[in-house]
Design a protein around this motif. Structure first.
Motif, mmCIF file in Angstrom:
data_model
loop_
_atom_site.group_PDB
_atom_site.id
_atom_site.type_symbol
_atom_site.label_atom_id
_atom_site.label_comp_id
_atom_site.label_asym_id
_atom_site.label_seq_id
_atom_site.Cartn_x
_atom_site.Cartn_y
_atom_site.Cartn_z
ATOM 1 N N UNK A 1 0.814 -1.229 0.000
ATOM 2 C CA UNK A 1 0.000 0.000 0.000
ATOM 3 C C UNK A 1 0.850 1.283 0.000
ATOM 4 N N UNK A 2 1.958 1.268 0.727
ATOM 5 C CA UNK A 2 2.855 2.432 0.741
ATOM 6 C C UNK A 2 3.419 2.690 -0.658
ATOM 7 N N UNK A 3 3.827 1.632 -1.339
ATOM 8 C CA UNK A 3 4.351 1.771 -2.700
ATOM 9 C C UNK A 3 3.264 2.229 -3.662
ATOM 10 N N UNK A 4 2.049 1.719 -3.479
ATOM 11 C CA UNK A 4 0.940 2.131 -4.341
ATOM 12 C C UNK A 4 0.653 3.623 -4.189
ATOM 13 N N UNK A 5 0.693 4.137 -2.963
ATOM 14 C CA UNK A 5 0.479 5.573 -2.743
ATOM 15 C C UNK A 5 1.586 6.383 -3.404
ATOM 16 N N UNK A 6 2.831 5.917 -3.255
ATOM 17 C CA UNK A 6 3.951 6.633 -3.872
ATOM 18 C C UNK A 6 3.811 6.634 -5.394
ATOM 19 N N UNK A 7 3.414 5.509 -5.949
ATOM 20 C CA UNK A 7 3.217 5.433 -7.398
ATOM 21 C C UNK A 7 2.099 6.383 -7.829
ATOM 22 N N UNK A 8 0.992 6.370 -7.082
ATOM 23 C CA UNK A 8 -0.141 7.224 -7.433
ATOM 24 C C UNK A 8 0.245 8.710 -7.397
ATOM 25 N N UNK A 9 0.809 9.157 -6.266
ATOM 26 C CA UNK A 9 1.125 10.574 -6.144
ATOM 27 C C UNK A 9 2.254 11.001 -7.078
ATOM 28 N N UNK A 10 3.215 10.127 -7.264
ATOM 29 C CA UNK A 10 4.304 10.437 -8.180
ATOM 30 C C UNK A 10 3.800 10.523 -9.610
ATOM 31 N N UNK A 11 2.863 9.661 -9.977
ATOM 32 C CA UNK A 11 2.293 9.698 -11.327
ATOM 33 C C UNK A 11 1.418 10.934 -11.530
ATOM 34 N N UNK A 12 0.696 11.334 -10.498
ATOM 35 C CA UNK A 12 -0.078 12.579 -10.576
ATOM 36 C C UNK A 12 0.872 13.760 -10.769
ATOM 37 N N UNK A 13 1.939 13.787 -9.981
ATOM 38 C CA UNK A 13 2.944 14.838 -10.120
ATOM 39 C C UNK A 13 3.588 14.832 -11.493
ATOM 40 N N UNK A 14 3.824 13.641 -12.025
ATOM 41 C CA UNK A 14 4.407 13.532 -13.361
ATOM 42 C C UNK A 14 3.469 14.131 -14.406
ATOM 43 N N UNK A 15 2.190 13.796 -14.300
ATOM 44 C CA UNK A 15 1.223 14.332 -15.264
ATOM 45 C C UNK A 15 1.157 15.848 -15.214
ATOM 46 N N UNK A 16 1.107 16.398 -14.006
ATOM 47 C CA UNK A 16 1.081 17.854 -13.847
ATOM 48 C C UNK A 16 2.386 18.454 -14.358
#
Length: 132
Positions: free
Chosen positions: A21-36
Motif C-alpha cells: 500500500x505504501x508503494x501504491x500511494x507513492x506510485x499514485x502521487x508520483x504519477x499525478x505529479x508527473x502528469x502535472x
C-alpha cells in the motif's frame, strides 16, 4: 516486442510483483505529479517558443517521478532509471538545438525501453516462483 512480452507475462497465472500500500500511494502521487509536471513543462517551453527543450524537459520530469517511487519501494533500479533520465535531460539541455532534443529523446526512450524489459522479466520470474 515489449508490448507483446508484457501481454504474455500479464496473462500468466500467479500474482507476480505486487506493490505494498505504501508503494501504491507513492506510485499514485508520483504519477499525478508527473502528469502535472509534463503539462507544465510542455506549456512553458511552447509559450517560450523553445520547442527544442520539449524532449529534455519531459525526460527530466519523468526521471524525477521515479525517485520517490524508488525511495518508497526501496527498489534501487528505479534510482538508476531516474538518474539515467535526468542525465538524458541534462545532455539535451547542454547540447542545444537541434541535436539536444534528439539525443535526449533517444537516450530517454532507450532507458525506459530497457527498464520495461527488465520489469517484464522480473514479473515473469516472480510468477514462475508462484505455486499454481
Amino acid at each position: 516486442m515489449i508490448g507483446l512480452a508484457a501481454m504474455y507475462v500479464i496473462r500468466l497465472p500467479g500474482d507476480g510483483i505486487k506493490p505494498t500500500p505504501k508503494e501504491e500511494r507513492a506510485i499514485m502521487w508520483s504519477s499525478i505529479g508527473e502528469g502535472i509536471g509534463l503539462f507544465l513543462a510542455s506549456n512553458i517551453v511552447i509559450n517560450l517558443h523553445r520547442p527544442e527543450l520539449l524532449l529534455p524537459s519531459m525526460a527530466l520530469v519523468v526521471g524525477l517521478h521515479f525517485l520517490p517511487i524508488a525511495f518508497a519501494a526501496g527498489f534501487h533500479p528505479f534510482y538508476v532509471l531516474g538518474a539515467a533520465l535526468i542525465v538524458a535531460a541534462t545532455a539535451g539541455f547542454v547540447m542545444g538545438a537541434p541535436m539536444g532534443g534528439e539525443v535526449s529523446g533517444l537516450m530517454a526512450a532507450g532507458a525506459v525501453w530497457l527498464a520495461s524489459g527488465i520489469a517484464i522479466r522480473r514479473d515473469w520470474l516472480a510468477k514462475r516462483k508462484t505455486p499454481v
